[in-house]
Motif scaffolding. Structure first.
Motif, PDB file in Angstrom:
ATOM      1  N   GLY A 134     -11.249 -42.659  -4.371  1.00 20.53           N
ATOM      2  CA  GLY A 134     -10.671 -43.349  -3.218  1.00 20.53           C
ATOM      3  C   GLY A 134     -11.161 -42.706  -1.937  1.00 20.53           C
ATOM      4  O   GLY A 134     -11.512 -41.520  -1.928  1.00 20.53           O
ATOM      5  N   ASP A 135     -11.178 -43.469  -0.845  1.00 22.16           N
ATOM      6  CA  ASP A 135     -11.652 -42.872   0.410  1.00 22.16           C
ATOM      7  C   ASP A 135     -10.696 -41.783   0.892  1.00 22.16           C
ATOM      8  O   ASP A 135     -11.119 -40.752   1.393  1.00 22.16           O
ATOM      9  CB  ASP A 135     -11.915 -43.922   1.501  1.00 22.16           C
ATOM     10  N   ALA A 136      -9.391 -41.987   0.690  1.00 18.30           N
ATOM     11  CA  ALA A 136      -8.450 -40.947   1.118  1.00 18.30           C
ATOM     12  C   ALA A 136      -8.551 -39.720   0.208  1.00 18.30           C
ATOM     13  O   ALA A 136      -8.190 -38.613   0.609  1.00 18.30           O
ATOM     14  CB  ALA A 136      -7.036 -41.491   1.123  1.00 18.30           C
ATOM     15  N   TYR A 150     -14.384 -47.480  -0.497  1.00 25.70           N
ATOM     16  CA  TYR A 150     -14.101 -47.380   0.942  1.00 25.70           C
ATOM     17  C   TYR A 150     -13.279 -48.582   1.391  1.00 25.70           C
ATOM     18  O   TYR A 150     -13.756 -49.483   2.078  1.00 25.70           O
ATOM     19  CB  TYR A 150     -15.438 -47.271   1.690  1.00 25.70           C
ATOM     20  N   ASN A 151     -12.012 -48.590   0.963  1.00 26.68           N
ATOM     21  CA  ASN A 151     -11.133 -49.701   1.352  1.00 26.68           C
ATOM     22  C   ASN A 151     -10.393 -49.396   2.653  1.00 26.68           C
ATOM     23  O   ASN A 151      -9.571 -50.173   3.103  1.00 26.68           O
ATOM     24  CB  ASN A 151     -10.169 -50.072   0.222  1.00 26.68           C
ATOM     25  N   ARG A 152     -10.676 -48.250   3.204  1.00 28.89           N
ATOM     26  CA  ARG A 152     -10.105 -47.828   4.488  1.00 28.89           C
ATOM     27  C   ARG A 152      -8.586 -47.785   4.483  1.00 28.89           C
ATOM     28  O   ARG A 152      -7.930 -47.881   5.498  1.00 28.89           O
ATOM     29  CB  ARG A 152     -10.659 -48.695   5.632  1.00 28.89           C
ATOM     30  N   GLN A 153      -8.051 -47.629   3.283  1.00 24.63           N
ATOM     31  CA  GLN A 153      -6.601 -47.465   3.174  1.00 24.63           C
ATOM     32  C   GLN A 153      -6.293 -46.283   2.276  1.00 24.63           C
ATOM     33  O   GLN A 153      -6.980 -46.052   1.281  1.00 24.63           O
ATOM     34  CB  GLN A 153      -5.973 -48.709   2.544  1.00 24.63           C
ATOM     35  N   SER A 154      -5.267 -45.557   2.653  1.00 24.09           N
ATOM     36  CA  SER A 154      -4.789 -44.469   1.794  1.00 24.09           C
ATOM     37  C   SER A 154      -3.493 -44.961   1.154  1.00 24.09           C
ATOM     38  O   SER A 154      -3.309 -46.160   0.962  1.00 24.09           O
ATOM     39  CB  SER A 154      -4.561 -43.211   2.629  1.00 24.09           C
TER      40      SER A 154
HETATM   41 MG   LIG Z   1      -8.367 -46.010  -0.036  1.00 20.54          MG
END
Ligand SMILES: [Mg+2]
Ligand SMILES: Cc1ncc(C[n+]2csc(CCOP(=O)(O)OP(=O)(O)O)c2C)c(N)n1
Length: 794
Positions: free
Chosen positions: A155-157, A185-189
């Motif tokens: 995950g990105d986070a 890279y969904n830009r969400q954590s």
């Molecule tokens: Mg994410």
């Protein structure tokens, strides 16, 4: 390449099955506890396309993957389609003995390569597994098997976890190869939308550490639109759109996209026409068509890698892709309602009652899909968990024991002797240390066996003929992996090396050294390594307040309790080097025992299933006992305790000690001998194994095995009820306090609860109350009788 239209159908199927699995666990299965399954639906959907591309197209049997924890439903769905997971386990997702929430090597049946769950650790595991693969092959082993890629889906986070960067730096130093990290890279954590422009920081970071970076930003629909008149304007708008806004528009859908785009770029001629050519639905599909949801782009990117350099793919995705809460910032724990699920089911063409059918709702026939699945490369290699033979370990490891020495020096001497020998055992040992090789006594071993690097590097001091105690030469045949000071990395490395038998089919016997207090620094990674059932020996030295003048935060207190509590890790704290020799021989064998099956009551100490081993050692020179090692003594040392001085029939007092405080316990017992009758002196080599045996025996009796007896119960069998016990160690007193519960004896546990003082050993033992005098004072209180005359004199 196999038929892309079938692949596209499988992508839908993976999304469906994963989403349904989670829905089923929440709404349809009995959920009397009321615990909801958070964090899976949106997170899984985000990776459905990439995982479809990977598992059904890219992966080969030799490749290994760590799957982002919350994408576990995708993984299980894919294995189900490949015939490697059962419907029953899927229906029981997160239930008792069902498919696991986070992919688990030890608990899942579908051949998980690396467990995940604690974010960041699975990622680092793939890096160290690449290094382990290189180590094995550089030594000439496993060359008949093709080299694999070690791949992490993260995950990105997840990239906020510092251990990932520690690993990257180490990977750069060690010449990392064949490692791919695919960032979702969904830009969400979990909580929110991530910072703008993170991809750029990542890109620079990865490039700095020698990685190739591949951006998967635009899907093929978007790329085609950019090529239309006005397309450049659209691309610029997308590039400049803040993450929050993009997510919000994804959530709102086509009409919202149109309004926003018209407001911001709609008056620019050609782009207006571009937007108007598309219906709301088509516009939404275009804007959702990010690189990470475009099978063609993903496959092309994977196929394009024609080198062994490490690669980071940054794949733009949408959290909750294809689901009603796609893009919503609160969607991490989002769950579809039954009504939403009903609509989703219809849109997937799935008839009620056919939710679990592999081929339901697809346009291709079952036979065509099955033929596709039968040709999937990933599944063509049989069992993914490999086997390796056991390396024989002699009962007696050669060593000359100095009359006065420490367990740490004894460890150095034992490894030095192993290093001298030309045995299979010595050849398979691999040591690693985070910049404390010399100070944990591994120097002599390294002098003999050399440091490992894929490319030879001479020791300039040696070639310049400058005298030095240590030979620091690197070569592909070296057997010591020198790590930078990052204990997390040590544990991740041990986890990877310790799974070599299963991953590379080649047995390694990893021995890692570090200072005892710094176990805490890498504790989650240690726990993770044990959870994966990696096999290694951890040598922690120096320990406790016994390192006296070193002081402060180098003093460890809690580690003996960690040793007791850590599942999958057998802890020993010997006092004498002959004990250590027995324990090390046992450990080298124990780490090779077959891990299959559960620890049964017949297997109380996991002596059949095996595990990893933690040795807590000390730098304190101690006068050694000259004695012959008998089979009985050997067994007792391994089981955890023996009477150094057996109690007499009228025993009033038992002193039980572990580790470096042996001289104080021996001295105190000597001084009390005239004033208390028949004192027993119990040498405890493993509080952990003693405790485990006792707990298991209690449970066994409660289940009807009335004759079950543990080692400590047998040792205490003849003790009078009324005798008192003083326990002592250089560590937290609770480590041994439980001994009183075995037969209901009164106990006064001595140990260390505070730390930070410097001084001599004598001063600190007095300060913290673990010297001979403290033992006598405790004995006086707990085993009443006439005053002990040497109280205050020791
Ligand atoms: Mg994410
Ligand atoms: C060490 C650790 N800390 C916290 C968590 C709880 N947790 C699970 S997923 C997650 C973040 C999810 O964000 P991301 O990695 O971007 O994954 P996504 O769901 O967006 O794909 C967190 C904080 C965890 N699993 N492990």
């Amino acid at each position: 390449m196999q038929d892309p239209s079938i692949l596209a159908e499988l992508e839908r199927k993976v999304l469906w099955l994963a989403t349904w699995t989670i829905h089923h666990a929440n709404h349809l299965r009995d959920n009397a506890d009321g615990l909801k399954v958070g964090g899976h639906q949106a997170s899984s959907a985000s990776l459905a396309t990439i995982m479809t591309a990977l598992y059904f197209h890219t992966l080969r049997p030799q490749d290994r993957v760590a799957v982002k924890p919350h994408a576990s439903p995708n993984f299980h769905a894919i294995q189900y389609l490949l015939g490697r997971q059962t419907r029953e386990k899927l229906e029981n997702f997160r239930g008792y003995k069902g498919a696991q929430s986070y992919p688990s090597r030890t608990k899942d049946i579908d051949d998980v390569d690396f467990s995940t769950g604690s974010v960041g650790l699975g990622v680092a595991q793939t890096l160290f597994s690449s290094l382990a693969q290189d180590y094995v092959r550089a030594h000439g082993w496993g060359l008949e098997r093709p080299e694999g890629h070690m791949i992490a889906l993260l995950g990105d986070a997840e990239l906020d976890e510092g251990n990932i960067f520690e690993a990257m730096l180490e990977g750069w130093k060690q010449g990392l190869r064949n490692c791919w990290w695919i960032v979702d890279y969904n830009r969400q954590s979990l909580d929110a939308v991530v910072r703008e422009g993170l991809w750029e920081r990542y890109q620079n970071l990865f490039r700095n550490f020698g990685w190739d970076v591949v951006l998967l930003k635009y899907g093929t629909l978007q790329q085609a639109a950019f090529a239309e008149p006005g397309g450049e304007v659209l691309r610029r708008w997308i590039d400049n759109c803040p993450n929050q806004l993009y997510s919000a528009l994804v959530f709102q859908g086509g009409a919202a996209w149109r309004k926003r785009l018209n407001d911001e770029i709609g008056d620019q001629g050609q782009v207006t026409a571009l937007l108007e050519r598309r219906s709301d639905e088509e516009l939404a599909r275009l804007m959702n068509n990010l690189g990470g949801h475009d099978l063609g782009s993903i496959i092309a990117a994977f196929d394009a890698v024609d080198h062994d350099r490490p690669v980071c793919f940054i794949a733009y995705t949408i959290k909750g892709y294809g689901l009603p809460f796609a893009g919503h910032k609160d969607n991490h724990a989002g769950l579809m309602t039954s009504a939403q699920m009903e609509m989703f089911r219809k849109s997937m063409n799935i008839r009620p009652g056919e939710e679990w059918s592999q081929f339901e709702g697809l346009e291709h026939s079952a036979a065509e899909i099955q033929a596709f699945l039968d040709r999937v490369s990933f599944a063509s290699g049989g069992n993914r968990s490999l086997q390796a033979g056991r390396i024989a370990v002699p009962d007696d490891l050669p060593i000359t024991i100095q009359p006065q020495t420490s367990t740490q020096l004894g460890f150095g001497a034992l490894l030095n002797e192993l290093g001298r020998s030309d045995t299979l055992l010595a050849a398979r040992i691999v040591t690693a240390s985070p910049d404390v090789t010399v100070s944990t006594s591994l120097g002599p071993w390294v002098n003999r066996r050399g440091l490992f690097a894929r490319e030879a590097l001479a020791d300039t001091f040696k070639s310049e003929r400058i005298p030095s105690t240590f030979n620091w030469e690197f070569s592909p045949k070296g057997q010591h992996i020198e790590l930078g000071i990052a204990e997390m990395n040590l544990f991740c490395a041990l986890s990877a090396l310790g799974l070599s038998h299963a991953i590379n089919g080649e047995r390694l016997l990893p021995v890692g050294t570090l200072y005892d207090p710094f176990i805490a620094r890498g504790l989650d990674a240690l726990n993770y390594a044990c959870y994966q059932d990696a096999r290694f020996i951890l040598v922690a030295t120096p320990s406790g307040i016994t390192l006296a003048p070193e002081g402060g935060a180098h003093q460890s207190i809690a580690e003996p309790l960690i040793g007791i509590a850590q599942d999958g890790l057998a802890t020993f704290e010997p006092a004498f080097v002959d004990e250590l020799a027995v324990i090390l021989a046992f450990a080298l064998d124990y780490i090779q025992r077959e891990g299959g099956g559960e620890a049964s009551e017949r297997n109380w100490l996991r002596d059949e299933t095996g595990g990893s081993v933690y040795l807590r050692l000390s730098t304190r020179p101690v006068e050694q006992i000259k004695r012959a090692m008998t089979p009985m003594l050997r067994q007792a040392i391994v089981d955890g305790a023996y009477w150094l001085r057996p109690p007499g029939p009228n025993c009033q007092l038992v002193v039980a000690y572990t580790g470096a405080v042996a001289p104080e316990a021996i001295q105190a017992v000597g001084l009390m001998a005239e004033d208390r009758r028949d004192i027993g002196l119990l040498a405890i080599t493993s509080a952990d194994r003693l405790n485990a045996g006792w707990t298991a025996a209690c449970r066994a009796r409660e289940r009807g095995l009335v004759h079950a007896r543990s080692h400590i119960e047998r040792l205490f069998a003849g003790l009078p009820r009324h005798c008192g016990m003083v326990t002592v160690l250089d560590g937290h007193p609770a480590t041994l306090a439980w001994l009183g519960a075995v037969n209901g004896h009164r106990v006064r546990p001595l140990g260390v609860e505070h730390f930070g003082q410097t001084g001599s050993i004598g001063e600190l033992y007095r300060h913290y109350g673990i010297d001979a005098n403290a033992i006598i004072a405790a004995a006086q209180m707990i085993a009443p009788g006439r005053p002990i005359r040497y109280l205050g004199a020791a």
